[in-house]
Scaffold this motif. Structure first.
Motif, PDB file in Angstrom:
ATOM      1  N   UNK A 227       0.857  -1.185   0.000  1.00 10.84           N
ATOM      2  CA  UNK A 227       0.000   0.000   0.000  1.00 10.84           C
ATOM      3  C   UNK A 227       0.894   1.236   0.000  1.00 10.84           C
ATOM      4  N   UNK A 228       0.820   2.006  -1.077  1.00  9.10           N
ATOM      5  CA  UNK A 228       1.614   3.238  -1.150  1.00  9.10           C
ATOM      6  C   UNK A 228       0.884   4.266  -2.009  1.00  9.10           C
ATOM      7  N   UNK A 229       1.287   5.516  -1.843  1.00 10.13           N
ATOM      8  CA  UNK A 229       0.683   6.618  -2.587  1.00 10.13           C
ATOM      9  C   UNK A 229       1.778   7.609  -2.955  1.00 10.13           C
ATOM     10  N   UNK A 230       1.823   7.995  -4.236  1.00  3.40           N
ATOM     11  CA  UNK A 230       2.792   8.989  -4.711  1.00  3.40           C
ATOM     12  C   UNK A 230       2.010  10.165  -5.270  1.00  3.40           C
ATOM     13  N   UNK A 231       2.267  11.354  -4.736  1.00  2.00           N
ATOM     14  CA  UNK A 231       1.533  12.548  -5.159  1.00  2.00           C
ATOM     15  C   UNK A 231       2.503  13.669  -5.491  1.00  2.00           C
ATOM     16  N   UNK A 232       2.013  14.650  -6.257  1.00  2.00           N
ATOM     17  CA  UNK A 232       2.841  15.806  -6.590  1.00  2.00           C
ATOM     18  C   UNK A 232       3.194  16.570  -5.333  1.00  2.00           C
ATOM     19  N   UNK A 233       4.418  17.056  -5.309  1.00  2.00           N
ATOM     20  CA  UNK A 233       4.921  17.787  -4.151  1.00  2.00           C
ATOM     21  C   UNK A 233       4.840  19.274  -4.455  1.00  2.00           C
ATOM     22  N   UNK A 234       4.006  20.003  -3.730  1.00  2.00           N
ATOM     23  CA  UNK A 234       3.743  21.399  -4.055  1.00  2.00           C
ATOM     24  C   UNK A 234       4.369  22.386  -3.073  1.00  2.00           C
ATOM     25  N   UNK A 235       5.008  21.910  -2.021  1.00  2.00           N
ATOM     26  CA  UNK A 235       5.627  22.827  -1.069  1.00  2.00           C
ATOM     27  C   UNK A 235       6.818  23.533  -1.690  1.00  2.00           C
ATOM     28  N   UNK A 236       7.117  24.716  -1.241  1.00  6.10           N
ATOM     29  CA  UNK A 236       8.271  25.459  -1.738  1.00  6.10           C
ATOM     30  C   UNK A 236       9.541  25.025  -1.011  1.00  6.10           C
ATOM     31  N   UNK A 237      10.678  25.303  -1.657  1.00  6.14           N
ATOM     32  CA  UNK A 237      12.004  25.136  -1.058  1.00  6.14           C
ATOM     33  C   UNK A 237      12.308  23.692  -0.680  1.00  6.14           C
ATOM     34  N   UNK A 238      12.609  22.892  -1.692  1.00  5.44           N
ATOM     35  CA  UNK A 238      13.064  21.525  -1.463  1.00  5.44           C
ATOM     36  C   UNK A 238      14.590  21.448  -1.489  1.00  5.44           C
ATOM     37  N   UNK A 239      15.240  22.618  -1.455  1.00  3.41           N
ATOM     38  CA  UNK A 239      16.697  22.635  -1.362  1.00  3.41           C
ATOM     39  C   UNK A 239      17.419  22.841  -2.667  1.00  3.41           C
ATOM     40  N   UNK A 240      16.688  22.814  -3.786  1.00  2.00           N
ATOM     41  CA  UNK A 240      17.302  23.087  -5.077  1.00  2.00           C
ATOM     42  C   UNK A 240      16.408  24.054  -5.842  1.00  2.00           C
ATOM     43  N   UNK A 241      16.988  24.756  -6.800  1.00  6.96           N
ATOM     44  CA  UNK A 241      16.180  25.701  -7.561  1.00  6.96           C
ATOM     45  C   UNK A 241      17.004  26.432  -8.603  1.00  6.96           C
ATOM     46  N   UNK A 242      16.310  27.221  -9.408  1.00  5.37           N
ATOM     47  CA  UNK A 242      16.924  27.954 -10.513  1.00  5.37           C
ATOM     48  C   UNK A 242      17.334  29.342 -10.053  1.00  5.37           C
ATOM     49  N   UNK A 243      18.578  29.694 -10.299  1.00  6.39           N
ATOM     50  CA  UNK A 243      19.034  31.036  -9.989  1.00  6.39           C
ATOM     51  C   UNK A 243      19.054  31.323  -8.495  1.00  6.39           C
ATOM     52  N   UNK A 244      19.592  32.477  -8.146  1.00  2.53           N
ATOM     53  CA  UNK A 244      19.645  32.902  -6.746  1.00  2.53           C
ATOM     54  C   UNK A 244      19.334  34.386  -6.647  1.00  2.53           C
ATOM     55  N   UNK A 245      18.851  34.782  -5.487  1.00  2.54           N
ATOM     56  CA  UNK A 245      18.691  36.196  -5.174  1.00  2.54           C
ATOM     57  C   UNK A 245      19.044  36.373  -3.709  1.00  2.54           C
ATOM     58  N   UNK A 246      19.783  37.440  -3.426  1.00  2.00           N
ATOM     59  CA  UNK A 246      20.202  37.689  -2.058  1.00  2.00           C
ATOM     60  C   UNK A 246      20.724  39.098  -1.895  1.00  2.00           C
ATOM     61  N   UNK A 247      21.127  39.408  -0.668  1.00  2.00           N
ATOM     62  CA  UNK A 247      21.561  40.764  -0.335  1.00  2.00           C
ATOM     63  C   UNK A 247      23.061  40.835  -0.149  1.00  2.00           C
ATOM     64  N   UNK A 248      23.658  41.877  -0.687  1.00  2.00           N
ATOM     65  CA  UNK A 248      25.069  42.153  -0.415  1.00  2.00           C
ATOM     66  C   UNK A 248      25.236  42.476   1.064  1.00  2.00           C
ATOM     67  N   UNK A 249      26.384  42.140   1.607  1.00  2.00           N
ATOM     68  CA  UNK A 249      26.635  42.457   3.014  1.00  2.00           C
ATOM     69  C   UNK A 249      26.711  43.965   3.231  1.00  2.00           C
ATOM     70  N   UNK A 250      27.156  44.672   2.189  1.00  2.00           N
ATOM     71  CA  UNK A 250      27.238  46.135   2.250  1.00  2.00           C
ATOM     72  C   UNK A 250      26.704  46.718   0.945  1.00  2.00           C
TER      73      UNK A 250
END
Length: 370
Positions: A227-250
């Motif tokens: 007995x098993x079930x496989x469904x689409x995973x819709x949560x955000x942030x699974x640890x991989x992704x396209x591109x990055x965005x962030x803040x400079x330290x200064x």
């Protein structure tokens, strides 16, 4: 013990799983035998005939590139196909070719993460989350069979999330069923209700591993009908992704940021939208390769500047009209750090450090500014 192609490929996959690659991509072993011994590896961005010549000259018997040589199906290997000479030289000289393409782009250890580190970005997130490429598995198994089944599931590709592997949640409970005539139950007797201690396993798996995971369940689960079930995973942030965005330290002036960017990418000139004067930059977006579709996303996420490649006139027009500075690199330059990022990953393995040599190709960009 000599290092094999298979060992190197399996190790790379722990950092940039081929299952993460885009559907249209062809990351993986392109040419070569998995059982072949490897002693020296050449790292490069593009798999060209000149690169194979360089590998021959430097006595390398494995090449690792970012871009695949075999991207589209080949029907004939003839002199009319520019890839033919490269393929023939690789085969003739027993050189293995491996490509880590879009799976390396989305990896938390890959190109985008490497560039974010060069900018020392803080509060990093993805421009494009990759959660749609995953499924969630729910599986019920007898308690005494849980550990061995989970091991087979992990080997099949279950449970890799960002910097972690073998991730799963196990919940204990009671399972109930009645075997009918014709059944061959592993637990219980025909036509008698059975209640047994079971565990519910929940874990994530890449979409491309779905069939392998189902095969593992059917092969190693003790029940006749798991007995098993496989469904689409819709949560955000699974640890991989396209591109990055962030803040400079200064926060930097645009002029200072431009010089900083030239240093990071080792270039003397940049294509940039003509709206940078008298501007300051704090929030930075970057996506390697041809990623212009993420310019509006970077803007919506508060980026002051977006850096990518293969920008068209309408991309610069969007930047001008929407107050985001756009810096356009060549495709090669935006991904040139692949060699350093991949070398750093490989050198983390002590056995590799002791038994292999890693060389970075002298390959240069085919596109120049005069």
């Amino acid at each position: 013990m000599n290092m094999k192609v298979k060992q190197i490929v399996e190790y790379i996959n722990t950092f940039a799983d081929e299952a993460w690659a885009f559907d249209r991509d062809n990351s993986g072993l392109q040419i070569g035998d998995e059982s072949m011994d490897v002693h020296k590896i050449l790292l490069a961005v593009d798999p060209t005939e000149a690169l194979v010549d360089e590998a021959i000259e430097k006595n390398c018997n494995m090449i690792i590139t970012h871009h695949p040589l075999l991207f589209h199906p080949i029907k004939n290997i003839t002199s009319r196909d520019y890839r033919a000479a490269t393929i023939k030289k690789l085969l003739k000289n027993d050189i293995a070719l491996y490509a880590s393409h879009t799976c390396f782009d989305v990896s938390p250890f890959g190109i985008n993460a490497f560039i974010a580190e060069q900018y020392n970005l803080q509060n990093i997130s993805f421009l494009g989350d990759w959660s749609e490429n995953f499924y969630n598995l729910e599986l019920y198994v007898p308690c005494e069979s849980t550990d061995i089944l989970m091991q087979h599931l992990f080997e099949a590709g279950v449970g890799n999330i960002g910097f972690y592997k073998d991730c799963a949640y196990v919940l204990n409970g009671k399972g109930q069923f009645t075997p009918l005539d014709g059944a061959a139950p592993a637990i219980g007797e025909l036509n008698i209700p059975e209640i047994t201690d079971e565990n519910k396993i929940e874990a994530i798996l890449p979409r491309k591993k779905k069939n392998a995971v189902i095969s593992a369940i059917m092969r190693y689960h003790p029940y006749e009908t798991p007995v098993f079930h496989i469904s689409e995973f819709c949560n955000a942030n699974v640890g991989i992704g396209i591109g990055v965005i962030g803040d400079l330290s200064t926060e930097l002036s645009a002029d200072a940021f431009i010089e900083f960017t030239k240093d990071i990418f080792h270039v003397d000139m940049l294509r940039i939208s003509d709206n940078y004067k008298n501007r300051t930059i704090k929030r930075v977006g970057f996506s390697s390769g041809a990623s212009t579709e993420y310019i509006p996303i970077a803007k919506s996420m508060g980026a002051d500047v977006m850096i990518t490649s293969e920008c068209k006139s309408y991309d610069f027009e969007f930047a001008m009209n929407n107050g985001i500075i756009l810096i356009c690199l060549t495709h090669f330059i935006s991904e040139h750090c692949f060699t350093e990022a991949m070398k750093r990953i490989l050198l983390q393995n002590k056995e590799f450090r002791d038994q292999l040599q890693f060389l970075i190709s002298e390959q240069t960009d085919s596109e120049v500014f005069l």
